[in-house]
Design a protein around this motif. Structure first.
Motif, PDB file in Angstrom:
ATOM      1  N   PHE A  13       2.490 -28.325  -2.413  1.00  0.00           N
ATOM      2  CA  PHE A  13       2.506 -27.529  -1.187  1.00  0.00           C
ATOM      3  C   PHE A  13       3.482 -26.361  -1.327  1.00  0.00           C
ATOM      4  CE2 PHE A  13       3.765 -26.486   3.146  1.00  0.00           C
ATOM      5  CZ  PHE A  13       2.517 -26.273   3.704  1.00  0.00           C
ATOM      6  N   GLN A  14       4.605 -26.597  -1.972  1.00  0.00           N
ATOM      7  CA  GLN A  14       5.598 -25.537  -2.173  1.00  0.00           C
ATOM      8  C   GLN A  14       4.982 -24.385  -2.982  1.00  0.00           C
ATOM      9  OE1 GLN A  14       9.119 -26.789  -4.233  1.00  0.00           O
ATOM     10  NE2 GLN A  14      10.224 -24.915  -3.772  1.00  0.00           N
ATOM     11  N   ASN A  15       4.228 -24.709  -4.005  1.00  0.00           N
ATOM     12  CA  ASN A  15       3.607 -23.667  -4.809  1.00  0.00           C
ATOM     13  C   ASN A  15       2.489 -22.956  -4.054  1.00  0.00           C
ATOM     14  OD1 ASN A  15       5.287 -23.897  -7.028  1.00  0.00           O
ATOM     15  ND2 ASN A  15       4.027 -25.471  -7.971  1.00  0.00           N
ATOM     16  N   ILE A  16       1.785 -23.666  -3.193  1.00  0.00           N
ATOM     17  CA  ILE A  16       0.759 -23.024  -2.367  1.00  0.00           C
ATOM     18  C   ILE A  16       1.425 -22.015  -1.434  1.00  0.00           C
ATOM     19  CG2 ILE A  16      -0.956 -23.403  -0.545  1.00  0.00           C
ATOM     20  CD1 ILE A  16      -1.529 -26.126  -1.905  1.00  0.00           C
ATOM     21  N   ALA A  17       2.578 -22.387  -0.881  1.00  0.00           N
ATOM     22  CA  ALA A  17       3.318 -21.462  -0.023  1.00  0.00           C
ATOM     23  C   ALA A  17       3.759 -20.238  -0.814  1.00  0.00           C
ATOM     24  CB  ALA A  17       4.530 -22.170   0.587  1.00  0.00           C
ATOM     25  N   ARG A  18       4.158 -20.424  -2.057  1.00  0.00           N
ATOM     26  CA  ARG A  18       4.542 -19.291  -2.911  1.00  0.00           C
ATOM     27  C   ARG A  18       3.355 -18.364  -3.175  1.00  0.00           C
ATOM     28  NH1 ARG A  18       8.072 -22.610  -7.366  1.00  0.00           N
ATOM     29  NH2 ARG A  18       9.902 -22.935  -6.056  1.00  0.00           N
ATOM     30  N   THR A  22       3.176 -14.474  -2.252  1.00  0.00           N
ATOM     31  CA  THR A  22       2.861 -13.481  -3.283  1.00  0.00           C
ATOM     32  C   THR A  22       1.671 -12.622  -2.872  1.00  0.00           C
ATOM     33  OG1 THR A  22       3.726 -14.939  -5.005  1.00  0.00           O
ATOM     34  CG2 THR A  22       2.249 -13.167  -5.708  1.00  0.00           C
ATOM     35  N   LEU A  23       0.678 -13.239  -2.249  1.00  0.00           N
ATOM     36  CA  LEU A  23      -0.496 -12.504  -1.798  1.00  0.00           C
ATOM     37  C   LEU A  23      -0.235 -11.712  -0.520  1.00  0.00           C
ATOM     38  CD1 LEU A  23      -3.273 -15.205  -2.394  1.00  0.00           C
ATOM     39  CD2 LEU A  23      -2.814 -13.163  -3.773  1.00  0.00           C
ATOM     40  N   GLY A  24       0.867 -12.031   0.144  1.00  0.00           N
ATOM     41  CA  GLY A  24       1.211 -11.337   1.390  1.00  0.00           C
ATOM     42  C   GLY A  24       0.350 -11.759   2.560  1.00  0.00           C
ATOM     43  N   VAL A  25      -0.079 -13.031   2.550  1.00  0.00           N
ATOM     44  CA  VAL A  25      -0.891 -13.555   3.649  1.00  0.00           C
ATOM     45  C   VAL A  25      -0.214 -14.780   4.240  1.00  0.00           C
ATOM     46  CG1 VAL A  25      -3.046 -12.712   2.643  1.00  0.00           C
ATOM     47  CG2 VAL A  25      -2.299 -15.028   2.144  1.00  0.00           C
ATOM     48  N   PRO A  26      -0.492 -15.076   5.516  1.00  0.00           N
ATOM     49  CA  PRO A  26       0.055 -16.304   6.104  1.00  0.00           C
ATOM     50  C   PRO A  26      -0.515 -17.532   5.387  1.00  0.00           C
ATOM     51  CG  PRO A  26      -0.863 -14.877   7.812  1.00  0.00           C
ATOM     52  CD  PRO A  26      -1.250 -14.292   6.485  1.00  0.00           C
ATOM     53  N   LEU A  27       0.261 -18.565   5.320  1.00  0.00           N
ATOM     54  CA  LEU A  27      -0.168 -19.805   4.675  1.00  0.00           C
ATOM     55  C   LEU A  27      -1.460 -20.327   5.305  1.00  0.00           C
ATOM     56  CD1 LEU A  27       0.531 -21.969   2.586  1.00  0.00           C
ATOM     57  CD2 LEU A  27       1.937 -23.082   4.302  1.00  0.00           C
ATOM     58  N   SER A  28      -1.595 -20.177   6.606  1.00  0.00           N
ATOM     59  CA  SER A  28      -2.798 -20.672   7.298  1.00  0.00           C
ATOM     60  C   SER A  28      -4.061 -19.980   6.806  1.00  0.00           C
ATOM     61  CB  SER A  28      -2.655 -20.475   8.806  1.00  0.00           C
ATOM     62  OG  SER A  28      -2.499 -19.097   9.112  1.00  0.00           O
ATOM     63  N   THR A  29      -3.953 -18.767   6.317  1.00  0.00           N
ATOM     64  CA  THR A  29      -5.116 -18.034   5.803  1.00  0.00           C
ATOM     65  C   THR A  29      -5.725 -18.753   4.604  1.00  0.00           C
ATOM     66  OG1 THR A  29      -4.226 -15.941   6.572  1.00  0.00           O
ATOM     67  CG2 THR A  29      -5.892 -15.819   4.850  1.00  0.00           C
ATOM     68  N   LEU A  30      -4.880 -19.353   3.772  1.00  0.00           N
ATOM     69  CA  LEU A  30      -5.375 -20.057   2.598  1.00  0.00           C
ATOM     70  C   LEU A  30      -6.162 -21.308   2.967  1.00  0.00           C
ATOM     71  CD1 LEU A  30      -2.305 -19.810   0.184  1.00  0.00           C
ATOM     72  CD2 LEU A  30      -4.300 -18.306   0.331  1.00  0.00           C
TER      73      LEU A  30
END
Length: 65
Positions: A13-18, A22-30
């Motif tokens: 999860f920590q790497n997903i947040a990174r 890096t992409l400049g998008v909110p985590l919820s977007t992923l």
């Protein structure tokens, strides 16, 4: 990143947040529409399993003892 793309490993999860940062998008977007995609994949997998018969293992004399 290639191992993740090929399904050989998973991100924490920590790497997903990174990645989101890096992409400049909110985590919820992923994770948007993730539930619908997961259900579609599950249905597709179930259909594939229903089509493919399971392989039977042949028992040899060596297996019997």
């Amino acid at each position: 990143m290639g191992t993740v793309e090929r399904g050989e490993s998973n991100l924490s999860f920590q790497n997903i947040a990174r990645v989101a940062t890096t992409l400049g998008v909110p985590l919820s977007t992923l994770f948007r529409d993730l539930e619908g995609k997961a259900q579609a994949l599950a249905a597709q997998s179930a259909a594939t399993v229903a089509i493919k018969p399971k392989k039977r293992r042949t028992v040899t004399k060596r297996d019997q003892g």
